[in-house]
Design an enzyme around this catalytic site. Structure first.
Site, short mmCIF file in Angstrom:
data_model
loop_
_atom_site.label_atom_id
_atom_site.label_comp_id
_atom_site.label_asym_id
_atom_site.label_seq_id
_atom_site.Cartn_x
_atom_site.Cartn_y
_atom_site.Cartn_z
N GLY A 119 -26.33 8.73 -0.30
CA GLY A 119 -25.36 7.90 -1.01
C GLY A 119 -24.00 8.57 -0.98
O GLY A 119 -23.69 9.34 -0.06
N ASN A 120 -23.19 8.30 -1.99
CA ASN A 120 -21.82 8.82 -2.00
C ASN A 120 -21.79 10.35 -1.95
O ASN A 120 -21.11 10.93 -1.10
CB ASN A 120 -21.09 8.30 -3.26
N GLY B 292 -31.13 12.22 -0.24
CA GLY B 292 -30.13 11.22 -0.58
C GLY B 292 -29.16 11.03 0.57
O GLY B 292 -28.94 11.93 1.39
N LYS C 3 -19.24 10.07 -23.66
CA LYS C 3 -20.03 9.14 -22.83
C LYS C 3 -20.16 7.84 -23.59
O LYS C 3 -20.13 7.84 -24.84
CB LYS C 3 -21.43 9.73 -22.58
P1 NAD Z 1 -25.91 6.72 -4.76
O1 NAD Z 1 -26.53 5.62 -5.55
O2 NAD Z 1 -24.69 6.48 -3.97
O3 NAD Z 1 -27.02 7.35 -3.76
C1 NAD Z 1 -28.31 7.68 -4.16
C2 NAD Z 1 -29.10 8.06 -2.91
O4 NAD Z 1 -30.40 8.52 -3.32
C3 NAD Z 1 -29.33 6.92 -1.94
O5 NAD Z 1 -29.13 7.38 -0.62
C4 NAD Z 1 -30.80 6.57 -2.13
O6 NAD Z 1 -31.41 6.05 -0.94
C5 NAD Z 1 -31.37 7.93 -2.45
N1 NAD Z 1 -32.67 7.89 -3.13
C6 NAD Z 1 -33.03 7.14 -4.19
N2 NAD Z 1 -34.32 7.38 -4.50
C7 NAD Z 1 -34.77 8.30 -3.61
C8 NAD Z 1 -36.01 8.94 -3.40
N3 NAD Z 1 -37.06 8.71 -4.19
N4 NAD Z 1 -36.12 9.83 -2.39
C9 NAD Z 1 -35.07 10.08 -1.58
N5 NAD Z 1 -33.87 9.50 -1.72
C10 NAD Z 1 -33.72 8.62 -2.73
O7 NAD Z 1 -25.67 7.89 -5.84
P2 NAD Z 1 -24.58 9.04 -5.82
O8 NAD Z 1 -23.34 8.54 -6.46
O9 NAD Z 1 -24.52 9.66 -4.48
O10 NAD Z 1 -25.23 10.07 -6.87
C11 NAD Z 1 -26.31 10.91 -6.51
C12 NAD Z 1 -26.57 11.90 -7.64
O11 NAD Z 1 -25.39 12.65 -7.91
C13 NAD Z 1 -26.97 11.30 -9.00
O12 NAD Z 1 -27.82 12.23 -9.64
C14 NAD Z 1 -25.65 11.22 -9.74
O13 NAD Z 1 -25.84 11.21 -11.15
C15 NAD Z 1 -25.02 12.52 -9.29
N6 NAD Z 1 -23.56 12.57 -9.41
C16 NAD Z 1 -22.77 11.66 -8.76
C17 NAD Z 1 -21.39 11.76 -8.86
C18 NAD Z 1 -20.49 10.82 -8.08
O14 NAD Z 1 -19.27 11.02 -8.13
N7 NAD Z 1 -21.01 9.84 -7.37
C19 NAD Z 1 -20.80 12.76 -9.65
C20 NAD Z 1 -21.61 13.69 -10.30
C21 NAD Z 1 -22.99 13.58 -10.17
#
Ligand code: NAD
Length: 428
Positions: A221-222, A219, A107
């Site tokens: 997001g992605n 959530g 990391k």
């Molecule tokens: P993102 O930033 O695309 O989405 C985050 C989502 O969480 C958004 O919809 C936001 O509105 C929501 N959110 C934020 N605060 C909130 C709250 N208090 N209550 C409800 N919803 C809330 O992030 P992502 O890439 O989808 O990642 C989400 C999680 O998955 C993180 O923990 C990240 O570390 C983990 N993760 C992501 C990936 C990846 O490939 N993107 C891989 C492994 C792990």
């Protein structure tokens, strides 16, 4: 970011010590694996747009590379700490090992706030990072990727600097590149789909037809969006989604007991994963408090937003109907919740198995980049499904055979694999 009293490195070491005790790991292997193998701490002088020079602090930490080159993201954050990076590098080692990809854990990070830097300043920062590290990274050494507040453009600047310094093309040096410039198709879907490949297999072993299930999601997001897309495509029904509202500065839960139309919901969200409240009301959604996603009468909870969301304080709100918690986010349930989950007999799919689809697809990107030959999206997703399905069943089987909690079973497999590699290499 490791602020306050919670130190993620101490917590990663505690988790490791507990599993090391459980499997009776020999002392020299413990000593080796409970800390990173290598750490690079360096300064990065950057010429700013106003002609001044600002010095940033950068880090790259390689926890272990016994199974293959170190792999892990680079984060930009004003409150980044060395201990956070150490912990995350250790978790990357376990994540790569549990899905059995031939990579280790690493990391990196730079203490900075990219939101206050111009595009040119960000580019010079990325290039400066690589100038300090290029002798200790590369396709056969350590392969970075995007993470918090870094993106595909940052990765491409870093790759370009690496190639300028080494004098040849090495696209397998970095992953998370744009498609067409060495990126892999399927990366956008990979983490969310990986969550659902795990869930699909869990439902099979529990003898539950996915078509008869309902789920509630935190959530959008992605990770959450693509998890929701695949889950509903397989016949499941999402009745609630909770996400952050940037205008009101608080989260809301959007509910439709008959099932939310994920395509429609995706059309009314912004690039940060926030749903437009008014448009959701127009679509007939009920608007509930942000934490109400947790108390819905559903079969499956999908926490896919952020860490520390299910705690002993709100655990009692979880409906008795919930049979599975699928940890799409990193660390969404606090460690002191594990006993409560066990007591209730809820089936847990632990984060570093559940969301490993992302790193698995990054590994596929590296393989394609090293070959300089790129697969179709179907091919990538098919390979992803095979990897995730195999990883899930290995963990489930061990949990059954040894009567272990799923999180412990995943750790046992990961740590044993790395310990075995260390022994075979004759390091201990
Ligand atoms: P993102 O930033 O695309 O989405 C985050 C989502 O969480 C958004 O919809 C936001 O509105 C929501 N959110 C934020 N605060 C909130 C709250 N208090 N209550 C409800 N919803 C809330 O992030 P992502 O890439 O989808 O990642 C989400 C999680 O998955 C993180 O923990 C990240 O570390 C983990 N993760 C992501 C990936 C990846 O490939 N993107 C891989 C492994 C792990």
């Amino acid at each position: 970011m490791g602020q306050g009293s919670y130190n993620p490195y101490e917590s990663a070491q505690k988790q490791f010590d507990r599993v090391a005790d459980l499997i009776g790991l020999e002392q020299p292997i413990r000593d080796l694996l409970r800390q990173p193998s290598r750490e690079y701490h360096f300064t990065i002088p950057v010429k700013m747009d106003d002609n001044s020079t600002k010095v940033f602090n950068g880090y790259r930490i390689q926890h272990n590379d016994a199974r293959g080159p170190a792999k892990g993201g680079i984060r930009f954050h004003p409150q980044e700490t060395v201990d956070t990076i150490r912990a995350l590098s250790m978790w990357m080692t376990w994540k790569c090992a549990v899905v059995d990809i031939p990579l280790g854990g690493g990391k990196g990070g730079i203490i900075c706030d990219p939101r206050t830097l111009s595009k040119g300043e960000q580019e010079r920062l990325c290039r400066g990072y690589v100038r300090q590290l290029y002798k200790n990274m590369g396709p056969n050494l350590d392969v970075p990727a995007p993470d918090v507040m870094t993106n595909s453009q940052h990765m491409l600047w870093m790759l370009d600097e690496y190639e300028v310094l080494t004098g040849a093309h090495y696209p397998g040096t970095i992953t998370g590149k744009p498609v067409g410039m060495g990126g892999s198709l399927g990366r956008t879907e990979a983490t969310g789909y990986g969550v659902i490949y795990n869930l699909r297999e869990a439902l099979k072993v529990l003898n539950i037809d996915i078509k008869n299930t309902t789920a509630s999601l935190q959530g959008f997001g992605n990770v959450a969006e693509y998890a929701a897309r695949l889950y509903t495509r397989l016949g499941g029904k999402i009745v609630a989604i909770s996400c952050w509202d940037g205008n009101d500065n608080k989260p809301y839960t959007y509910r439709k007991p008959d099932g939310l139309d994920i395509d429609q919901m995706a059309k009314i969200k912004d690039s940060f994963g926030s749903i437009d409240k008014q448009k959701a009301l127009d679509l007939g959604c009920e608007l509930l408090d942000g934490d109400e996603w947790l108390s819905q009468d559903v079969d499956i909870l999908l926490p896919c937003a952020l860490e520390n969301q299910i705690t002993p304080n709100n655990f009692g709100k979880i409906s008795k109907q919930v049979k599975i918690i699928c940890e799409g986010a990193n660390g969404p349930t606090t460690p002191d919740c594990d006993d409560l989950i066990k007591e209730r007999g809820i089936y847990l799919i632990p984060d570093f198995l559940c969301n490993a689809g992302g790193v698995t697809c990054s590994y596929f990107e590296q393989v394609q980049s090293n070959m300089n030959y790129y697969w179709t999206k179907e091919e990538v997703l098919e390979k992803l499904d095979q990897k995730m399905t195999a990883a899930f069943h290995a963990v489930h089987q061990l949990a059954q055979d040894k009567n272990l909690y799923m999180r412990d079973a995943a750790y046992v497999i990961a740590i044993n694999r790395v310990a075995e590699a260390v022994k075979l290499r004759g390091w201990v």
